[in-house]
Design a protein around this motif. Structure first.
Motif, PDB file in Angstrom:
ATOM      1  N   SER A 179       0.847  -1.170   0.236  1.00  0.00           N
ATOM      2  CA  SER A 179      -0.420   0.285   0.037  1.00  0.00           C
ATOM      3  C   SER A 179       0.711   1.270   0.028  1.00  0.00           C
ATOM      4  O   SER A 179       0.740   2.217   0.640  1.00  0.00           O
ATOM      5  N   LYS A 180       1.946   1.203  -0.224  1.00  0.00           N
ATOM      6  CA  LYS A 180       2.800   2.423  -0.885  1.00  0.00           C
ATOM      7  C   LYS A 180       3.091   2.956  -2.097  1.00  0.00           C
ATOM      8  O   LYS A 180       3.203   1.813  -2.633  1.00  0.00           O
ATOM      9  N   PHE A 181       3.498   3.675  -2.377  1.00  0.00           N
ATOM     10  CA  PHE A 181       3.622   4.776  -3.796  1.00  0.00           C
ATOM     11  C   PHE A 181       4.678   5.858  -4.030  1.00  0.00           C
ATOM     12  O   PHE A 181       4.555   6.691  -2.457  1.00  0.00           O
ATOM     13  N   SER A 182       5.633   5.471  -4.848  1.00  0.00           N
ATOM     14  CA  SER A 182       5.738   6.747  -5.120  1.00  0.00           C
ATOM     15  C   SER A 182       5.612   8.467  -6.035  1.00  0.00           C
ATOM     16  O   SER A 182       4.252   7.731  -6.956  1.00  0.00           O
ATOM     17  N   VAL A 183       4.905   9.559  -5.646  1.00  0.00           N
ATOM     18  CA  VAL A 183       4.484  10.138  -6.286  1.00  0.00           C
ATOM     19  C   VAL A 183       5.552  11.406  -6.606  1.00  0.00           C
ATOM     20  O   VAL A 183       7.057  11.901  -6.022  1.00  0.00           O
ATOM     21  N   TYR A 184       4.904  11.769  -7.534  1.00  0.00           N
ATOM     22  CA  TYR A 184       6.241  12.316  -8.301  1.00  0.00           C
ATOM     23  C   TYR A 184       5.945  13.698  -8.473  1.00  0.00           C
ATOM     24  O   TYR A 184       4.514  14.207  -9.385  1.00  0.00           O
ATOM     25  N   PHE A 185       5.814  15.112  -8.305  1.00  0.00           N
ATOM     26  CA  PHE A 185       5.794  16.335  -8.511  1.00  0.00           C
ATOM     27  C   PHE A 185       6.231  17.325  -9.242  1.00  0.00           C
ATOM     28  O   PHE A 185       7.482  17.702  -9.098  1.00  0.00           O
ATOM     29  N   ARG A 186       5.633  17.276 -10.097  1.00  0.00           N
ATOM     30  CA  ARG A 186       5.426  18.193 -11.249  1.00  0.00           C
ATOM     31  C   ARG A 186       6.622  19.479 -11.251  1.00  0.00           C
ATOM     32  O   ARG A 186       7.136  20.082 -11.825  1.00  0.00           O
ATOM     33  N   ASP A 187       5.627  20.284 -10.146  1.00  0.00           N
ATOM     34  CA  ASP A 187       6.242  21.881 -10.114  1.00  0.00           C
ATOM     35  C   ASP A 187       6.935  22.181  -9.502  1.00  0.00           C
ATOM     36  O   ASP A 187       8.248  23.053  -9.603  1.00  0.00           O
ATOM     37  N   THR A 188       7.975  20.460  -8.384  1.00  0.00           N
ATOM     38  CA  THR A 188       8.815  20.710  -7.268  1.00  0.00           C
ATOM     39  C   THR A 188      10.030  19.962  -8.586  1.00  0.00           C
ATOM     40  O   THR A 188      11.014  19.724  -8.048  1.00  0.00           O
ATOM     41  N   ASN A 189       9.695  19.197  -9.095  1.00  0.00           N
ATOM     42  CA  ASN A 189      10.390  17.866 -10.162  1.00  0.00           C
ATOM     43  C   ASN A 189      10.974  17.157  -9.052  1.00  0.00           C
ATOM     44  O   ASN A 189      12.565  16.828  -8.850  1.00  0.00           O
ATOM     45  N   GLU A 190      10.643  17.031  -7.948  1.00  0.00           N
ATOM     46  CA  GLU A 190      10.554  15.579  -6.892  1.00  0.00           C
ATOM     47  C   GLU A 190       9.860  15.193  -6.774  1.00  0.00           C
ATOM     48  O   GLU A 190       9.055  14.776  -7.011  1.00  0.00           O
ATOM     49  N   GLU A 191      10.391  13.637  -6.146  1.00  0.00           N
ATOM     50  CA  GLU A 191       9.489  11.948  -6.084  1.00  0.00           C
ATOM     51  C   GLU A 191      10.021  11.702  -4.656  1.00  0.00           C
ATOM     52  O   GLU A 191      10.855  11.478  -4.027  1.00  0.00           O
ATOM     53  N   MET A 192       8.168  11.168  -4.168  1.00  0.00           N
ATOM     54  CA  MET A 192       8.494  10.769  -2.646  1.00  0.00           C
ATOM     55  C   MET A 192       7.970  10.265  -2.837  1.00  0.00           C
ATOM     56  O   MET A 192       6.847   9.547  -3.264  1.00  0.00           O
ATOM     57  N   ASP A 193       7.358   9.194  -1.718  1.00  0.00           N
ATOM     58  CA  ASP A 193       6.855   7.516  -1.250  1.00  0.00           C
ATOM     59  C   ASP A 193       5.470   8.008  -0.245  1.00  0.00           C
ATOM     60  O   ASP A 193       5.861   9.062   0.974  1.00  0.00           O
ATOM     61  N   PHE A 194       4.907   7.320  -0.404  1.00  0.00           N
ATOM     62  CA  PHE A 194       3.862   8.063   0.893  1.00  0.00           C
ATOM     63  C   PHE A 194       2.576   6.552   0.851  1.00  0.00           C
ATOM     64  O   PHE A 194       2.821   5.683   0.100  1.00  0.00           O
ATOM     65  N   HIS A 195       1.959   6.427   1.812  1.00  0.00           N
ATOM     66  CA  HIS A 195       1.065   5.268   1.888  1.00  0.00           C
ATOM     67  C   HIS A 195      -0.067   6.118   1.318  1.00  0.00           C
ATOM     68  O   HIS A 195      -0.609   7.086   1.507  1.00  0.00           O
ATOM     69  N   GLY A 196      -1.169   4.642   1.074  1.00  0.00           N
ATOM     70  CA  GLY A 196      -2.069   5.233   0.015  1.00  0.00           C
ATOM     71  C   GLY A 196      -3.116   6.145   1.072  1.00  0.00           C
ATOM     72  O   GLY A 196      -3.731   6.378   0.550  1.00  0.00           O
TER      73      GLY A 196
END
Length: 315
Positions: free
Chosen positions: A275-292
Motif C-alpha cells: 500500500s505504498k506509492f512513489s509520487v512525482y510532483f511536476r512543480d518541484t521535480n521531486e519524487e516522494m513515497d507515501f502510504h495510500g
C-alpha cells in the motif's frame, strides 16, 4: 554647512514617515523634518517605480535609537517616504470592509475592518502580517493616500453611504459563492506553494470576489493563532467530496498527497507494494513515497462540478 536645497518639506515640518525596512512597509510614523539634504535621488540609482526625489534627515516622534527611549531615532529618507500629517476626523463612522489605518506599536498600519464588535470596537485584518486585532474607533482612521499633493479620497467629500443592497449581500451572503463559516480549500500563487490546496474556513466576505479565510492547519508567525489571510475567489473552492479509502492507485494516476499540512497534486510514478506509492510532483521535480492513506484521487472543480481526473483518463 549644507548647501541650500529646494525641497517640498521644510525644516521643522511635522510629517508622517513610511520606513522602508522589512516589517515596517505600509506603516506611517509621525516625525519632524530636521533638514533637506544636498543631492537628489535623480543623480543616484533609485528604486524602480519611484519618481526622483530629494532626501531628508528626519526624526521620529515615537521610535528611539536606544532601549531606554531617551534618544529619538533619526534617519535619512527620500521624499516619497514622507507626507504631511493626515488630519483627524471627528466622529468618523466606520463600516464593514472599510480600508483603515490602525494605531498600533507607535505607528499607523493599513488594514481592513472585518467585523463590527459593538461598543465602538472593530476587528481589523492586516494583509502584511496576516494578523487580526481588535481596536477602538478612536484608534482608527480612514485610509488615505497622498497623491499629487492631495489626499485621496479627499476630505472635501462626505463619506459615501453604502448601498443597502450591497450591505445585504455582505451580511446575508446573497449572491456569494461562499458564506461565512463555510469550509473550503485555498490555493496560493506564492513560490513554493503551486499545486497545493489547504483546508480553511471562510471568516468574512469582503466583497463578492474576496474573502478572509482562516486556515485549519497553518498558524501565524508567532504560532499562537490559526493563520488568517485574504483570498480571492479564483483561489478558493469547496472541499472535495471524500473519496473512498483506497490503497490501489494505478501507475500514472493523478493524486493529491497530504504533505506539509496541505494537499499537493502529483502523479503515481511507482507502485511499491504494501500500500505504498512513489509520487512525482511536476512543480518541484521531486519524487516522494507515501502510504495510500495519505493519498486521494485528484479532482478538479470545473463549472461548479467535481471532475475526477482518473475517470476522464479511463484509469
Amino acid at each position: 554647512m549644507h548647501p541650500a536645497v529646494v525641497t517640498t518639506f521644510r525644516q521643522g515640518d511635522a510629517i508622517e514617515i513610511c520606513p522602508d525596512d522589512d516589517g515596517f512597509r505600509g506603516s506611517w510614523f509621525t516625525g519632524t523634518v530636521i533638514r533637506g539634504l544636498s543631492g537628489s535621488s535623480s543623480s543616484n540609482r533609485r528604486k524602480v517605480g519611484k519618481k526622483p526625489s530629494h532626501k531628508y534627515l528626519v526624526q521620529f516622534d515615537n521610535l528611539f535609537e536606544d532601549q531606554a527611549g531617551t534618544k529619538k531615532l533619526k534617519e535619512e529618507v527620500e521624499e516619497w517616504q514622507l507626507r504631511p500629517l493626515l488630519p483627524r476626523e471627528a466622529n468618523r463612522l466606520f463600516s464593514l470592509s472599510d480600508e483603515v489605518d490602525a494605531y498600533y506599536n507607535d505607528g499607523w498600519w493599513e488594514g481592513t475592518i472585518t467585523e463590527q464588535l459593538g461598543q465602538g470596537m472593530f476587528e481589523v485584518y492586516f494583509r502584511a502580517s496576516k494578523d487580526s486585532i481588535q481596536f477602538k474607533a478612536e484608534d482608527l482612521r480612514l485610509h488615505r493616500e497622498w497623491i499629487n499633493n492631495a489626499w485621496v479620497p479627499p476630505f472635501s467629500e462626505e463619506q459615501q453611504e453604502k448601498s443597502p443592497a450591497n450591505d445585504t449581500k455582505v451580511a446575508e451572503g446573497k449572491d456569494q459563492i461562499f458564506k461565512d463559516g463555510t469550509m473550503v480549500e485555498v490555493s496560493s500563487d506564492e513560490d513554493g506553494y503551486h499545486g497545493a490546496w489547504f483546508s480553511a474556513k471562510v471568516v468574512k466576505a469582503l466583497s463578492e470576489k474576496k474573502y478572509i479565510v482562516e486556515y485549519q492547519n497553518l498558524r501565524n508567525q508567532d504560532d499562537m493563532k490559526l493563520l488568517l489571510e485574504e483570498a480571492d475567489i479564483l483561489h478558493i473552492r469547496p472541499c472535495p467530496p471524500k473519496a473512498k479509502a483506497s490503497t490501489s492507485f494505478k501507475l500514472l494516476e493523478e493524486v493529491d498527497a497530504l504533505y506539509n499540512d496541505g494537499w499537493w497534486i502529483g502523479v503515481i510514478s511507482k507502485v511499491l507494494g504494501d500500500s505504498k506509492f512513489s509520487v512525482y510532483f511536476r512543480d518541484t521535480n521531486e519524487e516522494m513515497d507515501f502510504h495510500g492513506s495519505a493519498l486521494r484521487p485528484h479532482q478538479e472543480w470545473i463549472d461548479g462540478k467535481w471532475v475526477i481526473a482518473s475517470q476522464i483518463l479511463g484509469l
